[in-house]
Design a protein around this motif. Structure first.
Motif, mmCIF file in Angstrom:
data_model
loop_
_atom_site.group_PDB
_atom_site.id
_atom_site.type_symbol
_atom_site.label_atom_id
_atom_site.label_comp_id
_atom_site.label_asym_id
_atom_site.label_seq_id
_atom_site.Cartn_x
_atom_site.Cartn_y
_atom_site.Cartn_z
ATOM 1 N N PHE A 1 0.909 -0.973 -0.205
ATOM 2 C CA PHE A 1 -0.043 0.130 -0.183
ATOM 3 C C PHE A 1 0.902 1.217 0.077
ATOM 4 N N LEU A 2 0.580 1.891 -1.072
ATOM 5 C CA LEU A 2 1.628 3.102 -1.411
ATOM 6 C C LEU A 2 1.040 4.318 -1.349
ATOM 7 N N THR A 3 1.444 5.312 -0.567
ATOM 8 C CA THR A 3 0.868 6.797 -0.696
ATOM 9 C C THR A 3 2.103 7.700 -0.533
ATOM 10 N N GLY A 4 1.856 9.185 -0.879
ATOM 11 C CA GLY A 4 3.136 9.968 -0.724
ATOM 12 C C GLY A 4 2.854 11.416 -1.113
ATOM 13 N N THR A 5 3.873 12.020 -1.385
ATOM 14 C CA THR A 5 3.736 13.630 -1.875
ATOM 15 C C THR A 5 4.346 14.053 -3.083
ATOM 16 N N ASP A 6 3.316 14.790 -3.802
ATOM 17 C CA ASP A 6 3.864 15.219 -5.055
ATOM 18 C C ASP A 6 4.508 16.732 -5.148
ATOM 19 N N GLU A 7 5.774 16.679 -5.193
ATOM 20 C CA GLU A 7 6.442 17.850 -4.703
ATOM 21 C C GLU A 7 7.011 18.872 -5.717
ATOM 22 N N HIS A 8 6.995 18.573 -7.021
ATOM 23 C CA HIS A 8 7.564 19.218 -7.879
ATOM 24 C C HIS A 8 6.423 20.330 -8.810
ATOM 25 N N GLY A 9 6.928 21.106 -9.621
ATOM 26 C CA GLY A 9 6.101 21.782 -10.420
ATOM 27 C C GLY A 9 5.756 23.166 -10.033
ATOM 28 N N GLN A 10 5.171 23.888 -10.960
ATOM 29 C CA GLN A 10 5.025 25.202 -10.967
ATOM 30 C C GLN A 10 4.170 25.599 -9.720
#
Ligand code: MSP
Length: 511
Positions: free
Chosen positions: A46-55
Motif C-alpha cells: 500500500f503506497l501513498t506519498g507527496t507530489d512535490e515538484h512543479g510550478q
C-alpha cells in the motif's frame, strides 16, 4: 500456495497546501481496501506519498518565502501526520524529491527517448498552474470578467509559449482503445470509463512533457534547461516504489499495480497518459483505475476563497477516529459526490454506531459480564432462530468480499448493518434478561450466538474501524489471528472475557 499480491496506491498529494478532507478521503478508502486484502491473507503493498515538484508548489514556496525543498519537507511532514492520525496503514511513503525517485523518473525518460516516443518542439497553448494541466482551447471558457478558465475545473489558464519536449501520445490512441476494449474493468466506474473512451476517440494530441520557464522539477537527462512535466514525474512514483529501473528489489514483484485509486478530476492522467507512458516504456499496465467523487462542505465547494477547507484532525479529536472513517466510507456511495456536514456526521455516529453496533455489543457483553460469569457462555442445542442468525453471519464475509471487489464500501457496510439489525431483533425476541430467571441454559445459547455474530462483525469491520474493532475483538477474547480464515474455527466456549466498555459514545450536540 503462493500468496496473492495486491498493490494499491493513492495519488501522491500536492504539497502546495495543507492536507484536507479530500485527501483524507482518498487515503481512508485506499486504507480500507489494503486492510481488507490483508484480512484475506493477500500480500499487500500500500503506497501513498507527496507530489512535490512543479510550478504550483514552487509558487506556494515562494509565497511562503521559503526555499522549495524546505517548504516541501514541511508540508510533506504534515501529510504524513494526517496519515498517522487517520491510522493509514501504508507500507511506504514516497516523496518525489527523493533521490530514488529522481533516478527512476530520469530512467523512464531515457527509456521513452530510446523507444522513439519523445521529440523536441515548442509548446504553444493554454496551461492551468492549479491543475498542472495543458488544455485545448475547446476545453476552456472565458468568464464575464474576461479571465479564461478550464471548463471542467474552473482553474485559470494562461497562454504559454516555450520550447518543450513532446511525448507522441497520438501514436497510442488505437492501442489505448484496444486496451480499454479488451479490459472492461480497467477504468471504473462505468460512467468514467465512457468519458475516457470518448475523450480518446475524439483524438489525442502529443503531450508536452517538459518545461523551461521554471526550474523546480527533475532535470531532463541530457538537456538540463528543461525540467520534466510534473505529471510525468508524479505518475512514475508508482514504479519508483517498486524499484524502477532495476526492478530487482523486494517490491518489484508487485508491479503491475492492482489498483490506482484516484479522484475523478485526475482520471485522464491515470487512464490515458500513464498507460501510454507505460506502453512506450514496455511495462505492464495497472489492472485498474478507480475514480471516486468529490466532497463539498455544508453544500459549498472547498476553496481558498471561501476558506472552508476541512482538516480532518480536529474532527478526529472531537468525534473519534473510527467514527470519522466510518462516516467517510458510509455516507456516500463510492464513486459519487457527497456533502460533508456536522449534522450528517453526528447523525451517522448516533444512529449507526452508538445506537446500532455499539449498543448491540454493549447489551451483549455487559450482560455476560453481569449475569453469565464473564466468559464465552456454553452453547446448548440451537433453535431455528439461532440457526437463522448464525447463517446470516456466516454468509457475511462473502457478501462483503463481493462489495469490496466492486469497491462499493457503502454496500459492504449495508450488508454488515443488515446483520446488526437482525441481531438486534434477535436479542429483543429472545430476551436473555427473561431467560435468566427461567432457563439459563437457553440464555447461554442465546448469548453464545450473539458472541459468535459479534465476532464476525468485528472481523469484517476491521478495515473500516481498525481501532474500535480491535477493542471489540479484545472484549470477545479473540486471539491474535483476526483474519477471515480464522473465522472458520468456532468461538471457544468458556474463554474468560475482559470487562467491556462502550465502543461508541452518543454525541450530544450543544445548543
Ligand atoms: N498530485 C496530484 C496527483 C498525482 S498522482 C500521480 C493531485 N494531488 S491533489 O493533492 O490535488 O489531490 C489528490 C487527491 O485528493 C485526489 O484523489 C483528489 O480527488 C482528492 N481530493 C482533493 N479534493 C477533494 C475533495 N474535495 N473531495 C474528494 N476528494 C478530493 O491531484
Amino acid at each position: 500456495m503462493k500468496k496473492q499480491s495486491y498493490y494499491i496506491s493513492t495519488p501522491i498529494y500536492y504539497v502546495n497546501g495543507a492536507p484536507h478532507l479530500g485527501h483524507a478521503y482518498t487515503s481512508t478508502a485506499a486504507d480500507a481496501l489494503a486492510r481488507w486484502n490483508r484480512l484475506e491473507g493477500h500480500n499487500v503493498f500500500f503506497l501513498t506519498g507527496t507530489d512535490e515538484h512543479g510550478q504550483k508548489v514552487e509558487a506556494a514556496a515562494r509565497a511562503a518565502g521559503i526555499d522549495p525543498q524546505e517548504f516541501t519537507d514541511r508540508v510533506s511532514a504534515d501529510f504524513q501526520d494526517m496519515a498517522r492520525v487517520m491510522n493509514i496503514s501504508n507500507d511506504d511513503f514516497i516523496r518525489t524529491t527523493e533521490a530514488r525517485h529522481k533516478k527512476s523518473a530520469q530512467a523512464l525518460w531515457a527509456k521513452l527517448q530510446e523507444s522513439g516516443a519523445i521529440y523536441l518542439g515548442k509548446y504553444e497553448g493554454w496551461y492551468a498552474v492549479r491543475d498542472e494541466a495543458f488544455y485545448d482551447e475547446e476545453e476552456t471558457t472565458v468568464k464575464p470578467d474576461g479571465t479564461r478558465v478550464a471548463t471542467a475545473s474552473g482553474a485559470e489558464v494562461k497562454w504559454v509559449v516555450e520550447p518543450s519536449y513532446f511525448f507522441k501520445l497520438s501514436a497510442f490512441q488505437d492501442k489505448l482503445l484496444a486496451h480499454y476494449e479488451a479490459n472492461p474493468g480497467f477504468i471504473a466506474p462505468q460512467a468514467k470509463r465512457n468519458e475516457v473512451v470518448s475523450f480518446v476517440k475524439s483524438g489525442l494530441r502529443d503531450l508536452s512533457i517538459s518545461r523551461t520557464s521554471f526550474s523546480w522539477g527533475i532535470p531532463v537527462p541530457g538537456d538540463e534547461r528543461h525540467v520534466m512535466y510534473v505529471w510525468l514525474d508524479a505518475l512514475q512514483n508508482y514504479l519508483t516504489a517498486c524499484g524502477y529501473p532495476e526492478m530487482t528489489g523486494p517490491r518489484a514483484h508487485f508491479w503491475p499495480a492492482s489498483l490506482h485509486l484516484v479522484g475523478k478530476e485526475i482520471i485522464r492522467f491515470h487512464a490515458v497518459y500513464w498507460p501510454a507512458f507505460l506502453m512506450a516504456a514496455g511495462m505492464d499496465l495497472p489492472q485498474r483505475v478507480f475514480s471516486h467523487g468529490w466532497w463539498t462542505v455544508e453544500g459549498e465547494k472547498m476553496s481558498k476563497s471561501l476558506g472552508n477547507f476541512i482538516d480532518v484532525r480536529p474532527l478526529v479529536a472531537e468525534f473519534g477516529l473510527d467514527q470519522v472513517r466510518y462516516f467517510l466510507l458510509r455516507e456516500v456511495p463510492f464513486g459519487n459526490d457527497g456533502d460533508f456536514s456536522r449534522k450528517a456526521l453526528i447523525g451517522r455516529i448516533n444512529a449507526d454506531l452508538a445506537n446500532g453496533l455499539g449498543n448491540l455489543a454493549q447489551r451483549t457483553l455487559s450482560f455476560i459480564a453481569k449475569n453469565a460469569g464473564g466468559a464465552v457462555p456454553p452453547k446448548g442445542e440451537l433453535h431455528e432462530a439461532d440457526h437463522v442468525l448464525l447463517a446470516l453471519a456466516d454468509e457475511l464475509p462473502e457478501k462483503v468480499r463481493a462489495a469490496m471487489e466492486r469497491i462499493a464500501f457503502h454496500e459492504a457496510l449495508n450488508e454488515i448493518w443488515r446483520v446488526i439489525a437482525a441481531a438486534d431483533a434477535y436479542i429483543d425476541h429472545q430476551a436473555p434478561w427473561s431467560l435468566r430467571k427461567t432457563d439459563t441454559a437457553r440464555m447461554n445459547t442465546v448469548l453464545y450466538t450473539l458472541c459468535a455474530v459479534l465476532r464476525v462483525l468485528g472481523v469484517v469491520l476491521q478495515p473500516f474501524m481498525p481501532e474500535a474493532m480491535g477493542k471489540l475483538l479484545d472484549y470477545l477474547a479473540v486471539g491474535e489471528d483476526r483474519s477471515l480464515a480464522a473465522l472458520d474455527a468456532p468461538l471457544a466456549e468458556g474463554t474468560p472475557l475482559p470487562t467491556p466498555s462502550g465502543l461508541f459514545p452518543r454525541v450530544v450536540e450543544a445548543g
